[in-house]
Design an enzyme around this catalytic site. Structure first.
Site, PDB file in Angstrom:
ATOM      1  N   ASN B 435       0.952  -1.156  -0.008  1.00 35.62           N
ATOM      2  CA  ASN B 435       0.023   0.078   0.111  1.00 35.62           C
ATOM      3  C   ASN B 435       0.935   1.114  -0.068  1.00 35.62           C
ATOM      4  OD1 ASN B 435      -1.804   1.777   0.372  1.00 35.62           O
ATOM      5  ND2 ASN B 435      -2.931   1.062   1.781  1.00 35.62           N
ATOM      6  N   ASP B 436       1.556   1.572   1.109  1.00 35.17           N
ATOM      7  CA  ASP B 436       2.245   2.832   1.232  1.00 35.17           C
ATOM      8  C   ASP B 436       3.372   2.915   0.212  1.00 35.17           C
ATOM      9  OD1 ASP B 436       0.600   3.569   3.364  1.00 35.17           O
ATOM     10  OD2 ASP B 436       1.739   2.676   4.711  1.00 35.17           O
TER      11      ASP B 436
END
Lengths: 102, 509
Positions: B435-436
């Site tokens: 995600n990040d």
């Protein structure tokens, strides 16, 4: 106070080692690629298992009727051994993964 | 003679630790480095058992018990290390680290009891020798107590913290933070230092007092012994509590950094043992790990573009999650979903596919399924590669280990820079539980907490398929605009389930 300073000068050799080791520790792993961060941490983890040596000394010095020292020493030796053996074996397994592909 | 041999054993061990650590930081020699350090350790341990002599020149006793304890620890340690799954490595390391910390703390407890049970020493000294020499020996006791306290506090914090970190990584313990926790933590730390200082000064004062007056005051210092004991065990309890509270609020994905930090703590605790026994192998090994571990912690933080302070105060972990969530008005907040069969079809008929594995893949232990999908697609003529972010997975480098375990060939793993060069020519990017590391806000939004972190620029590819369990933000607690881009499709589900279903569908195409 003076006696404490005295203690420092008695142990000056050790203090020198500490300071030199700090620099050496930083120098030695300064250029590690990020791929090796995890195995390196695990390897370092195994190396500080050298605390086991101290545990063995505690255990070995304990008089056989001093139950407290015996129990503490026994526990310390078991835990220290876990740290050493587990640490090195886990690191070896991790690095096995890298080697196979080369 | 024996003592000299032991000294040489310790010398060799120390050198092997240094060389081992050096070799561990280069891929080609890492394995040998680990084994070399292991051999040095074996030498130091065997030497201690058979050659060590105490101040009175006596050998160690209780051989039977020592051997039993060693055998017990070895068998359990070996089995645990051999059986643990590759995805669970980080928590295993944490647990072993905790054992080392506990070992150091137990040594301190034993030595403290030894110290206050044998004030006889003091009496003898005062009786026979003059005041000046006395002062020296009290100074030695004082120094010893300082080291004992240091080893105790650091060891206990490391033990408690490591166990919590272990629990967090395997999901047994959840993040727990409350208002003012940092203040409480600081207060506990301050209390520990004050109590330790008080104990130190107390024993100090008692001894000095009896030294300056006469023999009868030894009784006074014995009375002191009981008080000191209570004080000492309160410090143990507080240090354990501090360890727990220190790690509790830090997010699960930040655990690697915390483990690395606790690792260096244990190193320092081990070095305290080196001071106590005048043992150079313990001293060098401990300090070496303490220093290297601290640097490694900082390097890990750098790879994630975070500061250590940031990790510890936990602005990602809990506190700052709230202000980061509200999306900016006017930004798209609609995402589109894609079904398994649709995803399978476009993947099977693409030319070039890039897999971006992340934390979610590690948690779901989907590395084997991932490799199977890769083979299947390669058979169908798709060019499949992996884009590995330096901090993908649970620890820096962890993803490489995981994929290597699943037999993914080395040349298919692209590092971030080369992956970013290939994204523009890629048809499909399959993001598996990352995600990040693919959040464009790191490049575009200066107000984002991850702004400036190097990311994989997956949005340059033609299509992006994101597999996640839900729309929940990643550990940085921030929304990912990538999910709302027109070229992005979401494929919800556990990484392993999704991959297996994809494999089924593609097989039948």
């Amino acid at each position: 106070m003076e006696s404490f300073l005295n203690w420092i000068s008695v142990h000056q050799q050790m203090i020198y080692i500490v300071i030199l080791m700090i620099f050496l520790g930083i120098e030695v792993i300064g250029h590690v690629p990020s791929v090796l961060h995890t195995p390196l941490m695990s390897g370092a983890n195994a190396i500080h298992g050298v605390v086991l040596v101290g545990a063995i000394i505690v255990m070995g010095k304990a008089e056989s009727d001093n139950w407290l020292a015996l129990i503490l020493g026994f526990l310390a030796v078991v835990l220290g051994t876990l740290n050493v053996v587990g640490g090195f074996v886990v690191t070896d397994r991790m690095l096995e993964m890298f080697k196979k592909k080369k | 003679m024996e003592t000299h041999i032991l000294t040489i054993c310790y010398l060799i061990a120390s050198v092997s630790f240094i060389l081992g650590l050096k070799m561990l930081s280069t891929p080609a020699t890492a394995k040998r480095g680990n084994r070399l350090a292991g051999l040095g350790m074996l030498l130091a341990i065997a030497g201690t058992i058979f050659l060590y002599k105490d101040e009175n020149g006596r050998h160690l006793h209780n051989f039977g018990l020592i051997i039993v304890a060693l055998a017990f620890g070895s068998v359990i340690g070996y089995m645990a290390a051999k059986k643990v799954k590759m995805t669970a490595m980080p928590e295993m390391v944490s647990l072993f680290n905790g054992m080392g910390g506990a070992c150091a703390a137990l040594i301190s407890i034993a030595e403290f009891n030894h110290l206050i049970q044998n004030p006889v020493n003091i009496g003898q000294m005062m009786n026979s020798i003059g005041f000046f020499v006395d002062d020296q020996s009290f100074g030695a006791d004082r120094g010893k107590l300082l080291i004992i306290l240091l080893g105790l506090i650091i060891g206990s914090v490391s033990f408690a913290g490591s166990v919590i970190a272990w629990g967090k990584l395997n999901g047994r313990i959840h993040d727990y933070a409350f208002k003012g926790q940092h203040v409480l933590n600081l207060a506990i730390l301050a209390l520990i230092i004050i109590l330790a200082g008080f104990l130190w000064a107390n024993v100090n004062g008692g001894v000095e007092f009896s030294a300056k007056t006469d023999f009868s005051h030894i009784r006074f210092s014995l009375d002191n012994g009981n008080q000191s004991r209570i004080l000492f065990y309160s410090i143990v309890a507080l240090a354990l509590l501090y360890g727990v509270l220190f790690v509790m609020p830090i997010g699960g994905a930040d655990m690697p950094v915390v483990i690395s930090l606790l690792n260096s703590f244990t190193g320092v605790a081990a070095a305290c043992g080196g001071f106590l026994y005048d043992n150079k192998a313990m001293l060098t090994g401990g300090i070496l790990v303490g220093a290297a571990g601290t640097l490694l912690t900082i390097l890990m933080c750098k790879a994630m573009n975070r500061s250590l302070k940031n990790v510890l105060i936990g602005s990602f972990g809990g506190g700052a999650a709230a202000p980061a969530t509200p999306g900016k008005p006017g930004e798209q907040t609609v995402y589109k979903e894609i079904t398994i069969s649709e995803a399978a079809i476009i993947m099977a008929y693409s030319n070039k596919l890039m897999i971006v594995p992340g934390y979610g893949l590690a948690v779901a232990q989907a590395q084997h399924a991932c490799h199977e999908l890769e083979r299947l697609l390669t058979d169908k003529g798709v060019e499949v590669k992996y884009a590995i972010h330096p901090v993908a997975g649970r620890m820096p480098g962890h993803m490489n280990v995981l994929l290597a375990e699943a037999d993914v060939s080395y040349d298919k793993l692209l590092e971030m820079e080369s992956a970013n060069e290939e994204f523009p020519t890629t048809d499909i990017v399959l993001v598996l539980g990352a995600n990040d590391v693919v959040n464009p806000a790191a490049k575009t939004d200066p107000s984002s907490p991850i702004y400036g972190m190097p990311i994989l620029e997956v949005e340059l590819a033609k299509t992006v398929i994101v597999n996640k369990r839900s729309m929940k933000p990643g550990y940085a607690g921030i929304e990912n605009q990538l999910f709302y881009k027109p070229k992005t499709s979401m494929l919800f589900g556990d990484a392993k389930d999704v991959l297996q279903q994809l494999i089924m569908v593609i097989k039948n195409l």
